[in-house]
Design an enzyme around this catalytic site. Structure first.
Site, PDB file in Angstrom:
ATOM      1  N   THR A  49      37.796  38.771  43.370  1.00  0.00           N
ATOM      2  CA  THR A  49      37.417  40.153  43.103  1.00  0.00           C
ATOM      3  C   THR A  49      37.557  40.988  44.378  1.00  0.00           C
ATOM      4  O   THR A  49      37.245  40.512  45.464  1.00  0.00           O
ATOM      5  CB  THR A  49      35.995  40.259  42.507  1.00  0.00           C
ATOM      6  N   ASN A  82      35.481  39.859  34.192  1.00  0.00           N
ATOM      7  CA  ASN A  82      36.651  39.730  33.335  1.00  0.00           C
ATOM      8  C   ASN A  82      36.280  39.855  31.864  1.00  0.00           C
ATOM      9  O   ASN A  82      35.208  39.417  31.443  1.00  0.00           O
ATOM     10  CB  ASN A  82      37.346  38.389  33.600  1.00  0.00           C
ATOM     11  N   HIS A 121      31.187  43.228  32.046  1.00  0.00           N
ATOM     12  CA  HIS A 121      32.068  44.341  31.656  1.00  0.00           C
ATOM     13  C   HIS A 121      32.559  44.211  30.216  1.00  0.00           C
ATOM     14  O   HIS A 121      33.523  44.863  29.819  1.00  0.00           O
ATOM     15  CB  HIS A 121      33.267  44.434  32.614  1.00  0.00           C
ATOM     16  N   ASN A 167      39.229  34.093  47.885  1.00  0.00           N
ATOM     17  CA  ASN A 167      40.215  35.109  47.535  1.00  0.00           C
ATOM     18  C   ASN A 167      41.510  34.807  48.281  1.00  0.00           C
ATOM     19  O   ASN A 167      41.467  34.175  49.343  1.00  0.00           O
ATOM     20  CB  ASN A 167      39.681  36.492  47.957  1.00  0.00           C
TER      21      ASN A 167
HETATM   22  N1  APR Z   1      43.669  33.671  43.783  1.00  0.00           N
HETATM   23  C1  APR Z   1      42.592  34.268  44.394  1.00  0.00           C
HETATM   24  N2  APR Z   1      42.410  35.622  44.459  1.00  0.00           N
HETATM   25  C2  APR Z   1      43.362  36.387  43.889  1.00  0.00           C
HETATM   26  C3  APR Z   1      44.511  35.837  43.247  1.00  0.00           C
HETATM   27  C4  APR Z   1      44.634  34.422  43.213  1.00  0.00           C
HETATM   28  N3  APR Z   1      45.679  33.824  42.635  1.00  0.00           N
HETATM   29  N4  APR Z   1      45.289  36.887  42.790  1.00  0.00           N
HETATM   30  C5  APR Z   1      44.647  38.025  43.143  1.00  0.00           C
HETATM   31  N5  APR Z   1      43.492  37.733  43.806  1.00  0.00           N
HETATM   32  C6  APR Z   1      42.496  38.678  44.315  1.00  0.00           C
HETATM   33  C7  APR Z   1      43.055  39.934  44.975  1.00  0.00           C
HETATM   34  O1  APR Z   1      43.271  39.738  46.361  1.00  0.00           O
HETATM   35  C8  APR Z   1      41.944  40.957  44.729  1.00  0.00           C
HETATM   36  O2  APR Z   1      40.963  40.898  45.751  1.00  0.00           O
HETATM   37  O3  APR Z   1      41.776  39.141  43.178  1.00  0.00           O
HETATM   38  C9  APR Z   1      41.308  40.461  43.414  1.00  0.00           C
HETATM   39  C10 APR Z   1      41.641  41.312  42.172  1.00  0.00           C
HETATM   40  O4  APR Z   1      41.079  42.579  42.387  1.00  0.00           O
HETATM   41  P1  APR Z   1      41.097  43.701  41.242  1.00  0.00           P
HETATM   42  O5  APR Z   1      42.433  43.773  40.660  1.00  0.00           O
HETATM   43  O6  APR Z   1      40.510  44.921  41.851  1.00  0.00           O
HETATM   44  O7  APR Z   1      40.123  43.103  40.107  1.00  0.00           O
HETATM   45  P2  APR Z   1      38.523  43.058  40.059  1.00  0.00           P
HETATM   46  O8  APR Z   1      37.915  42.972  41.410  1.00  0.00           O
HETATM   47  O9  APR Z   1      38.167  42.042  39.079  1.00  0.00           O
HETATM   48  O10 APR Z   1      38.212  44.528  39.429  1.00  0.00           O
HETATM   49  C11 APR Z   1      36.872  44.850  39.175  1.00  0.00           C
HETATM   50  O11 APR Z   1      37.522  46.934  38.168  1.00  0.00           O
HETATM   51  O12 APR Z   1      39.156  47.878  36.968  1.00  0.00           O
HETATM   52  C12 APR Z   1      37.850  47.475  36.909  1.00  0.00           C
HETATM   53  O13 APR Z   1      36.518  46.770  35.107  1.00  0.00           O
HETATM   54  C13 APR Z   1      37.620  46.412  35.859  1.00  0.00           C
HETATM   55  O14 APR Z   1      36.412  44.343  36.023  1.00  0.00           O
HETATM   56  C14 APR Z   1      37.312  45.176  36.683  1.00  0.00           C
HETATM   57  C15 APR Z   1      36.755  45.751  37.961  1.00  0.00           C
END
Ligand code: APR
Length: 235
Positions: free
Chosen positions: A176, A91, A108, A201
């Site tokens: 994530t 994040n 990042h 998650n």
């Molecule tokens: N509690 C727990 N998990 C959650 C919640 C919640 N309230 N809301 C969403 N999630 C989970 C979703 O199920 C998903 O698996 O968080 C995850 C978010 O995934 P992404 O949107 O893909 O984010 P992230 O994994 O951080 O992305 C990785 O991708 O776009 C690039 O650089 C950016 O750092 C980022 C990287």
């Protein structure tokens, strides 16, 4: 027995309940914007104002949200666990720090920092950024960019992260989706080091099958519960 070394990776899901959109969920950032248009060096070269507008909006939104119970629980774990707790985040928000966490590894980058592509000076930044903004170090305009790792660029602090994973007894991935590497591969490195691995998650992810344990539910519920289990086992 030596207190266990805990390594934690967080993603956008830990900040979702604070009101910050994730990337790939419904209404996620990547629904409203094509990644290529706002999160690549090529996008910045051909449409810098569009890129600045995207990050200026996110930077402004950051001032309107607060850390949630999941961020606060991890800060509490860092204070109370006798062993080493390494907090790695994908994040770019500062909610871990505002919750009281120390030594957060922003692999990042950070929304609250900018960097000059001409003199490489980096500094903290809160307001808007534009092509007319002057670099306070070299005095030139048009070279300042958000200090964020874009697609196709190397994440920060990879040696520090590899070292922590090599010595992990426990590895947790929180909020994530497991779509973006190298972060999605950390569970594999931690397992090689013999770590217990847990995924927290509210849904399944692209790498769920690699984890020993899954805590499924909102981060604000599951993370404090997981931390309580680590700090006061059996209570
Ligand atoms: N509690 C727990 N998990 C959650 C919640 C919640 N309230 N809301 C969403 N999630 C989970 C979703 O199920 C998903 O698996 O968080 C995850 C978010 O995934 P992404 O949107 O893909 O984010 P992230 O994994 O951080 O992305 C990785 O991708 O776009 C690039 O650089 C950016 O750092 C980022 C990287």
């Amino acid at each position: 027995m030596r207190p266990r070394s805990i390594v934690i990776l967080t993603g956008a899901g830990i900040s979702a309940e604070s009101g910050l959109p994730t990337f790939r969920d419904k209404d996620g950032l990547w629904e409203g914007h094509r990644v290529e248009e706002v999160a690549t060096p090529e996008a910045f070269a051909c449409a810098p104002e569009l890129v600045h507008r995207f990050y200026n909006l996110r930077r402004a939104a950051l001032a309107t949200v607060e850390p949630n119970a999941a961020h606060l629980a991890l800060a509490r774990l860092q204070r109370q666990h006798p062993g080493k707790v390494t907090l790695i985040t994908q994040n770019v928000d500062d909610l871990h720090e505002r919750a009281g966490s120390a030594g957060v590894i922003h692999m990042h980058g950070e929304l609250g920092r900018v960097r000059c592509t001409r003199c490489d000076h980096a500094l903290a930044w809160t307001g808007d950024l534009g092509t007319g903004t002057v670099c306070p170090n070299c005095g030139k305009t048009g070279y300042l960019r958000p200090d964020i790792v874009w697609f196709g660029e190397m994440p920060h602090h990879m040696e520090l992260i590899a070292e922590a994973l090599r010595n992990a007894d426990v590895f947790a991935a929180i909020g994530t989706s497991g779509h973006v590497y190298p972060a999605a591969g950390f569970v594999g490195e931690a397992r090689l080091a013999g770590a217990e691995t847990v995924e927290i998650n509210n849904a399944g992810t692209a790498v769920s099958e690699r984890f020993h344990r899954h805590l499924t539910g909102p981060a604000t519920v599951e993370v404090p519960r997981w931390v309580d289990g680590l700090i006061a086992p059996g209570t």
